[in-house]
Write a protein that holds these residues in place. Structure first.
Motif, PDB file in Angstrom:
ATOM      1  N   ARG A   1       0.822  -1.217   0.000  1.00 14.78           N
ATOM      2  CA  ARG A   1       0.000   0.000   0.000  1.00 14.78           C
ATOM      3  C   ARG A   1       0.852   1.260   0.000  1.00 14.78           C
ATOM      4  NH1 ARG A   1      -3.323  -1.500   4.667  1.00 14.78           N
ATOM      5  NH2 ARG A   1      -2.421   0.357   5.581  1.00 14.78           N
ATOM      6  N   PHE A   2       2.054   1.171   0.537  1.00 11.24           N
ATOM      7  CA  PHE A   2       2.919   2.341   0.649  1.00 11.24           C
ATOM      8  C   PHE A   2       3.906   2.483  -0.507  1.00 11.24           C
ATOM      9  CE2 PHE A   2       1.079   1.873   4.760  1.00 11.24           C
ATOM     10  CZ  PHE A   2       0.761   3.185   5.069  1.00 11.24           C
ATOM     11  N   ASP A   3       3.813   1.618  -1.503  1.00 14.47           N
ATOM     12  CA  ASP A   3       4.578   1.808  -2.744  1.00 14.47           C
ATOM     13  C   ASP A   3       3.811   2.839  -3.565  1.00 14.47           C
ATOM     14  OD1 ASP A   3       6.150   1.666  -4.999  1.00 14.47           O
ATOM     15  OD2 ASP A   3       5.440  -0.319  -5.602  1.00 14.47           O
ATOM     16  N   THR A   4       3.925   4.098  -3.170  1.00 18.10           N
ATOM     17  CA  THR A   4       3.048   5.154  -3.680  1.00 18.10           C
ATOM     18  C   THR A   4       3.190   5.402  -5.170  1.00 18.10           C
ATOM     19  OG1 THR A   4       4.647   6.806  -2.952  1.00 18.10           O
ATOM     20  CG2 THR A   4       2.805   6.315  -1.476  1.00 18.10           C
ATOM     21  N   ASN A   5       4.384   5.203  -5.733  1.00 18.91           N
ATOM     22  CA  ASN A   5       4.552   5.417  -7.173  1.00 18.91           C
ATOM     23  C   ASN A   5       4.416   4.125  -7.973  1.00 18.91           C
ATOM     24  OD1 ASN A   5       6.957   4.224  -6.483  1.00 18.91           O
ATOM     25  ND2 ASN A   5       8.248   5.896  -7.213  1.00 18.91           N
TER      26      ASN A   5
ATOM     27  N   ASP B   1       7.160  -0.981  -7.749  1.00 21.90           N
ATOM     28  CA  ASP B   1       7.556  -2.281  -7.179  1.00 21.90           C
ATOM     29  C   ASP B   1       8.892  -2.240  -6.463  1.00 21.90           C
ATOM     30  OD1 ASP B   1       5.216  -3.610  -7.970  1.00 21.90           O
ATOM     31  OD2 ASP B   1       6.034  -3.980  -9.969  1.00 21.90           O
ATOM     32  N   GLN B   2       9.216  -1.083  -5.912  1.00 21.99           N
ATOM     33  CA  GLN B   2      10.365  -0.968  -5.019  1.00 21.99           C
ATOM     34  C   GLN B   2      10.053   0.099  -3.986  1.00 21.99           C
ATOM     35  OE1 GLN B   2      13.844  -0.129  -7.312  1.00 21.99           O
ATOM     36  NE2 GLN B   2      13.151   1.859  -7.978  1.00 21.99           N
ATOM     37  N   PHE B   3      10.769   0.052  -2.882  1.00 20.75           N
ATOM     38  CA  PHE B   3      10.482   0.924  -1.752  1.00 20.75           C
ATOM     39  C   PHE B   3      11.656   1.833  -1.476  1.00 20.75           C
ATOM     40  CE2 PHE B   3       8.019  -2.874  -1.391  1.00 20.75           C
ATOM     41  CZ  PHE B   3       6.763  -2.382  -1.133  1.00 20.75           C
ATOM     42  N   ASN B   4      11.381   3.136  -1.469  1.00 19.56           N
ATOM     43  CA  ASN B   4      12.406   4.091  -1.075  1.00 19.56           C
ATOM     44  C   ASN B   4      12.268   4.350   0.428  1.00 19.56           C
ATOM     45  OD1 ASN B   4      10.455   6.187  -0.609  1.00 19.56           O
ATOM     46  ND2 ASN B   4      10.495   6.691  -2.783  1.00 19.56           N
ATOM     47  N   ARG B   5      13.148   5.154   0.956  1.00 19.04           N
ATOM     48  CA  ARG B   5      13.168   5.376   2.407  1.00 19.04           C
ATOM     49  C   ARG B   5      11.865   6.014   2.903  1.00 19.04           C
ATOM     50  NH1 ARG B   5      18.294   7.698   5.759  1.00 19.04           N
ATOM     51  NH2 ARG B   5      17.358   7.542   7.791  1.00 19.04           N
ATOM     52  N   GLN B   6      11.313   6.974   2.153  1.00 19.99           N
ATOM     53  CA  GLN B   6      10.074   7.621   2.585  1.00 19.99           C
ATOM     54  C   GLN B   6       8.910   6.633   2.607  1.00 19.99           C
ATOM     55  OE1 GLN B   6       9.644  10.879   3.788  1.00 19.99           O
ATOM     56  NE2 GLN B   6       7.711   9.942   4.426  1.00 19.99           N
ATOM     57  N   GLU B   7       8.825   5.791   1.592  1.00 21.78           N
ATOM     58  CA  GLU B   7       7.752   4.793   1.557  1.00 21.78           C
ATOM     59  C   GLU B   7       7.877   3.831   2.735  1.00 21.78           C
ATOM     60  OE1 GLU B   7       6.951   4.654  -3.258  1.00 21.78           O
ATOM     61  OE2 GLU B   7       8.588   3.456  -2.419  1.00 21.78           O
ATOM     62  N   LEU B   8       9.114   3.434   3.047  1.00 21.49           N
ATOM     63  CA  LEU B   8       9.334   2.564   4.198  1.00 21.49           C
ATOM     64  C   LEU B   8       8.970   3.274   5.502  1.00 21.49           C
ATOM     65  CD1 LEU B   8      12.717   0.969   3.168  1.00 21.49           C
ATOM     66  CD2 LEU B   8      10.501  -0.193   3.303  1.00 21.49           C
ATOM     67  N   LYS B   9       9.365   4.533   5.608  1.00 20.98           N
ATOM     68  CA  LYS B   9       9.038   5.312   6.802  1.00 20.98           C
ATOM     69  C   LYS B   9       7.523   5.369   6.993  1.00 20.98           C
ATOM     70  CE  LYS B   9       9.260   9.955   8.673  1.00 20.98           C
ATOM     71  NZ  LYS B   9       9.635  11.344   8.398  1.00 20.98           N
ATOM     72  N   ASP B  10       6.797   5.648   5.928  1.00 23.88           N
ATOM     73  CA  ASP B  10       5.342   5.717   6.012  1.00 23.88           C
ATOM     74  C   ASP B  10       4.736   4.375   6.403  1.00 23.88           C
ATOM     75  OD1 ASP B  10       5.561   8.386   5.285  1.00 23.88           O
ATOM     76  OD2 ASP B  10       5.012   8.010   3.183  1.00 23.88           O
ATOM     77  N   ALA B  11       5.280   3.295   5.856  1.00 25.15           N
ATOM     78  CA  ALA B  11       4.782   1.959   6.180  1.00 25.15           C
ATOM     79  C   ALA B  11       5.032   1.626   7.650  1.00 25.15           C
ATOM     80  CB  ALA B  11       5.423   0.912   5.274  1.00 25.15           C
ATOM     81  N   PHE B  12       6.249   1.893   8.124  1.00 28.05           N
ATOM     82  CA  PHE B  12       6.548   1.602   9.528  1.00 28.05           C
ATOM     83  C   PHE B  12       5.736   2.491  10.465  1.00 28.05           C
ATOM     84  CE2 PHE B  12      10.364  -0.571   7.848  1.00 28.05           C
ATOM     85  CZ  PHE B  12      10.189  -1.786   8.501  1.00 28.05           C
ATOM     86  N   HIS B  13       5.466   3.715  10.055  1.00 26.33           N
ATOM     87  CA  HIS B  13       4.597   4.580  10.852  1.00 26.33           C
ATOM     88  C   HIS B  13       3.213   3.948  10.987  1.00 26.33           C
ATOM     89  CE1 HIS B  13       1.846   7.975  11.605  1.00 26.33           C
ATOM     90  NE2 HIS B  13       2.813   8.358  12.418  1.00 26.33           N
ATOM     91  N   SER B  14       2.673   3.439   9.880  1.00 25.02           N
ATOM     92  CA  SER B  14       1.343   2.821   9.930  1.00 25.02           C
ATOM     93  C   SER B  14       1.340   1.548  10.765  1.00 25.02           C
ATOM     94  CB  SER B  14       0.831   2.516   8.520  1.00 25.02           C
ATOM     95  OG  SER B  14       1.383   1.319   8.025  1.00 25.02           O
ATOM     96  N   LEU B  15       2.495   0.903  10.880  1.00 23.76           N
ATOM     97  CA  LEU B  15       2.612  -0.304  11.694  1.00 23.76           C
ATOM     98  C   LEU B  15       2.745   0.008  13.186  1.00 23.76           C
ATOM     99  CD1 LEU B  15       4.996  -2.369   9.403  1.00 23.76           C
ATOM    100  CD2 LEU B  15       2.651  -2.984  10.027  1.00 23.76           C
ATOM    101  N   GLY B  16       2.888   1.289  13.519  1.00 17.28           N
ATOM    102  CA  GLY B  16       2.962   1.683  14.920  1.00 17.28           C
ATOM    103  C   GLY B  16       4.363   1.832  15.466  1.00 17.28           C
ATOM    104  N   SER B  17       5.351   1.906  14.592  1.00 23.17           N
ATOM    105  CA  SER B  17       6.724   2.074  15.050  1.00 23.17           C
ATOM    106  C   SER B  17       6.886   3.408  15.768  1.00 23.17           C
ATOM    107  CB  SER B  17       7.674   2.017  13.848  1.00 23.17           C
ATOM    108  OG  SER B  17       8.998   2.238  14.256  1.00 23.17           O
ATOM    109  N   LYS B  18       7.593   3.404  16.898  1.00 29.18           N
ATOM    110  CA  LYS B  18       7.856   4.640  17.630  1.00 29.18           C
ATOM    111  C   LYS B  18       8.783   5.564  16.848  1.00 29.18           C
ATOM    112  CE  LYS B  18       7.469   3.222  22.440  1.00 29.18           C
ATOM    113  NZ  LYS B  18       8.218   3.105  23.702  1.00 29.18           N
ATOM    114  N   PHE B  19       9.695   4.988  16.097  1.00 29.01           N
ATOM    115  CA  PHE B  19      10.693   5.754  15.353  1.00 29.01           C
ATOM    116  C   PHE B  19      10.736   5.263  13.907  1.00 29.01           C
ATOM    117  CE2 PHE B  19      12.079   5.467  19.791  1.00 29.01           C
ATOM    118  CZ  PHE B  19      12.042   6.816  20.126  1.00 29.01           C
ATOM    119  N   PRO B  20       9.725   5.608  13.107  1.00 28.22           N
ATOM    120  CA  PRO B  20       9.643   5.069  11.742  1.00 28.22           C
ATOM    121  C   PRO B  20      10.819   5.449  10.842  1.00 28.22           C
ATOM    122  CG  PRO B  20       7.962   6.739  12.090  1.00 28.22           C
ATOM    123  CD  PRO B  20       8.591   6.476  13.418  1.00 28.22           C
ATOM    124  N   SER B  21      11.413   6.617  11.036  1.00 22.38           N
ATOM    125  CA  SER B  21      12.580   6.997  10.218  1.00 22.38           C
ATOM    126  C   SER B  21      13.762   6.081  10.519  1.00 22.38           C
ATOM    127  CB  SER B  21      12.997   8.446  10.473  1.00 22.38           C
ATOM    128  OG  SER B  21      12.020   9.323  10.007  1.00 22.38           O
TER     129      SER B  21
END
Length: 99
Positions: A34-38, A41-61
């Motif tokens: 869902r966070f592969d916004t463009n 079929d690959q994930f950049n750092r921002q997409e990963l950050k957004d995904a981890f944020h949605s997963l509830g990570s305290k420090f998604p960056s």
């Protein structure tokens, strides 16, 4: 959608809560995709950050940085389809759950 019911184990505190159920690999795949916004079929750092944020990570960056470090085998700054299973292994290892 899982966003309202996701939590990382770092957020859990005692107090008699019912046991949380770990997200399955298939659930994690869907969440990350869902966070592969463009849709490349690959994930950049921002997409990963957004995904981890949605997963509830305290420090998604921070989590995105380490996910790239763990899964980006060719060092190009992206997690490609070939590297996706390592991203999933990383996320599973860190215990994201459904409450």
């Amino acid at each position: 959608m899982y966003d309202n019911h996701l939590q990382h184990n770092d957020h859990q505190h005692g107090g008699g809560k019912a046991a949380s159920v770990p997200l399955t690999e298939d659930q994690l795949k869907g969440i990350f995709r869902r966070f592969d916004t463009n849709k490349d079929d690959q994930f950049n750092r921002q997409e990963l950050k957004d995904a981890f944020h949605s997963l509830g990570s305290k420090f998604p960056s921070w989590r995105a940085f380490w996910a790239l470090h763990h899964a980006d085998a060719n060092g190009d700054g992206f997690i490609s389809e070939n590297e996706f299973s390592e991203l999933l292994n990383y996320a599973i290892k860190h215990g994201y759950v459904v409450n």
